[in-house]
Scaffold this active site. Structure first.
Site, PDB file in Angstrom:
ATOM      1  N   ASP A  74      16.258  76.746  65.027  1.00 54.10           N
ATOM      2  CA  ASP A  74      15.361  75.987  64.154  1.00 54.10           C
ATOM      3  C   ASP A  74      15.405  76.590  62.734  1.00 54.10           C
ATOM      4  O   ASP A  74      15.669  77.779  62.560  1.00 54.10           O
ATOM      5  CB  ASP A  74      13.930  76.071  64.705  1.00 54.10           C
ATOM      6  N   HIS A  78      12.979  77.276  60.938  1.00 52.49           N
ATOM      7  CA  HIS A  78      11.877  78.238  60.820  1.00 52.49           C
ATOM      8  C   HIS A  78      11.996  79.314  61.890  1.00 52.49           C
ATOM      9  O   HIS A  78      12.324  79.016  63.040  1.00 52.49           O
ATOM     10  CB  HIS A  78      10.534  77.505  60.965  1.00 52.49           C
ATOM     11  N   ASP A 102      15.891  70.835  62.196  1.00 50.61           N
ATOM     12  CA  ASP A 102      15.439  70.766  60.805  1.00 50.61           C
ATOM     13  C   ASP A 102      16.361  71.548  59.863  1.00 50.61           C
ATOM     14  O   ASP A 102      16.071  71.682  58.674  1.00 50.61           O
ATOM     15  CB  ASP A 102      13.972  71.215  60.652  1.00 50.61           C
ATOM     16  N   HIS A 105       6.603  78.412  67.519  1.00 45.07           N
ATOM     17  CA  HIS A 105       5.633  79.171  66.707  1.00 45.07           C
ATOM     18  C   HIS A 105       4.414  79.625  67.519  1.00 45.07           C
ATOM     19  O   HIS A 105       3.631  80.437  67.041  1.00 45.07           O
ATOM     20  CB  HIS A 105       5.161  78.343  65.507  1.00 45.07           C
TER      21      HIS A 105
HETATM   22  C1  SP5 Z   1       8.446  73.535  64.908  1.00 44.35           C
HETATM   23  C2  SP5 Z   1       8.547  73.547  63.412  1.00 44.35           C
HETATM   24  O1  SP5 Z   1       9.596  73.246  62.854  1.00 44.35           O
HETATM   25  N1  SP5 Z   1       7.428  73.826  62.730  1.00 44.35           N
HETATM   26  C3  SP5 Z   1       7.446  73.872  61.313  1.00 44.35           C
HETATM   27  C4  SP5 Z   1       6.085  74.058  60.749  1.00 44.35           C
HETATM   28  C5  SP5 Z   1       6.140  74.085  59.252  1.00 44.35           C
HETATM   29  N2  SP5 Z   1       4.824  74.034  58.719  1.00 44.35           N
HETATM   30  C6  SP5 Z   1       4.751  74.285  57.306  1.00 44.35           C
HETATM   31  C7  SP5 Z   1       5.243  73.118  56.551  1.00 44.35           C
HETATM   32  C8  SP5 Z   1       5.337  73.412  55.096  1.00 44.35           C
HETATM   33  C9  SP5 Z   1       5.948  72.211  54.455  1.00 44.35           C
HETATM   34  N3  SP5 Z   1       6.390  72.497  53.154  1.00 44.35           N
HETATM   35  C10 SP5 Z   1       6.953  71.287  52.596  1.00 44.35           C
HETATM   36  C11 SP5 Z   1       7.687  71.536  51.358  1.00 44.35           C
HETATM   37  C12 SP5 Z   1       8.517  70.304  51.019  1.00 44.35           C
HETATM   38  N4  SP5 Z   1       7.824  69.336  50.247  1.00 44.35           N
HETATM   39 ZN    ZN Z   2      11.222  74.230  62.216  1.00 45.54          ZN
END
Ligand code: SP5
Ligand code: ZN
Length: 344
Positions: free
Chosen positions: A198, A200, A287, A162
């Site tokens: 990933d 994301h 993930d 990111h």
């Molecule tokens: C490297 C990587 O995987 N970074 C991911 C960053 C995500 N940040 C936002 C997290 C939002 C979490 N939402 C949780 C919903 C479930 N309860």
């Molecule tokens: Zn991720």
């Protein structure tokens, strides 16, 4: 497989992040890398400390003023108030549309906002040391390929995909995959592909290479209409200028099955084959695992063996860098499964 891990990773240990306005324990912590180390050792891999200084590549893929900020950030935070040693800084203001990002403010929190895409990348005392060591690990994995290895892995922590040219985001500070790709380019690979698996979208990696044809970026990820990082990762983002046609996003709905995911992986692999990559960097986010606490794909540990097997069939020297994966206790088994499939 030749694998790298850093002792410095443990120095990046922020306590909390924000979720729905509340502080919650940080999902991205030192136990993640410890579980990976344990599982890889059990599987018979040798783990080494990085031996390559990544400075020249990280200065190519990041803006010097951002790196200067990151290197000094914790000291600057402490200089405001000695009691800040026990507190985490978070940004609270960002230069969005109409505001200027060319002038760096003096105020620490304002500079933190300038160099952040979100408030989800908490800093701690050892963040710079850990992030720099992780980048050295990514460069070490790239270097191993130049020396003839078919595959190399680094348990990079903090992750990197990111992080853009001049910003942190999503637990990421230095873009380890971009460092590895740039190191491979400078080491003589004419065409490098980065495959980001990933959950994301790897917005930082995409943006760093968006106008370049010498690095192809391909990503399979949760649809940004509903999933982080929300503002990049759509299918119509295909590259600009010299990079036109050298960016491929394959967004999938949250909840997608392993079958759907492997169909997208097939498309991603076909694009990498057509590109004729001389080397491959895999942004290995785990993930996508069904048990991940913040993500919503349905892969099981056995699917990660299949992933490794599919990547092996690409037949390219491959550097794996760890990205996300927050089911910490299973993370090591899932990473080991990918390497097992790759080496089968
Ligand atoms: C490297 C990587 O995987 N970074 C991911 C960053 C995500 N940040 C936002 C997290 C939002 C979490 N939402 C949780 C919903 C479930 N309860
Ligand atoms: Zn991720």
């Amino acid at each position: 497989m030749l694998s790298f891990i850093t002792t410095e990773q443990a120095l990046h240990a922020p306590r909390d992040e924000f979720f729905r306005g509340e502080r919650v324990p940080c999902h991205e912590g030192p136990p993640r890398a410890a579980f990976v180390e344990q599982a890889l050792r059990t599987q018979g891999h040798t783990l080494q400390a990085p031996h390559v200084d990544s400075t020249r590549w990280l200065m190519q893929v990041h803006a010097p003023r951002y790196i200067d900020f990151l290197r000094r950030a914790w000291d600057d935070w402490l200089a405001l108030d000695a009691a800040n040693a026990g507190r985490q800084p978070f940004p609270s203001v960002w230069p969005v549309r109409t505001l200027r990002s060319d002038v760096e403010p003096d105020n620490f929190i304002a500079r933190l906002g300038l160099y952040s895409m979100d408030n989800g990348s908490p800093l701690s005392a050892g963040t710079w040391a850990a992030a720099k060591a992780a980048a050295d690990g990514a460069a070490s994995a790239a270097h191993a390929l130049a020396g003839g290895a078919t595959g190399a892995f680094c348990a990079t922590r903090p992750p990197g995909h990111h992080a853009g040219r001049d910003f942190m985001g999503g637990y990421c500070f230095i873009n380890n995959a971009a460092v590895a790709a740039q190191a491979l380019r400078d080491g003589g690979a004419a065409r490098v592909a980065v495959l980001d698996v990933d959950y994301h979208h790897g917005n930082g990696t995409q943006s760093i290479f968006y106008d370049r044809a010498d690095v192809l970026f391909v990503s399979v990820h949760g649809d940004p209409r509903t999933e982080y990082p929300f503002y990049l990762g759509h299918a119509d983002e295909t590259g600009v200028g010299e990079g036109a046609g050298h960016n491929l996003n394959l967004p999938l709905p949250a909840g997608s099955s392993a079958g759907t995911w492997f169909d997208a992986l097939h498309t991603a692999c076909a694009r990498i084959e057509r590109y004729g990559a001389d080397a491959l960097v895999v942004s290995l986010g785990l993930d996508t695992f069904a048990g991940d606490p913040i993500s919503q794909f349905q892969l099981l540990t056995a699917d990660f063996v299949r992933l490794g097997e599919r990547l092996k069939r690409l037949g390219r020297p491959t550097a794996f860098v760890l990205e996300g994966g927050y089911a910490a206790a299973e993370l090591g088994h899932n990473a080991a499964a990918v390497l097992q499939g790759f080496e089968a």
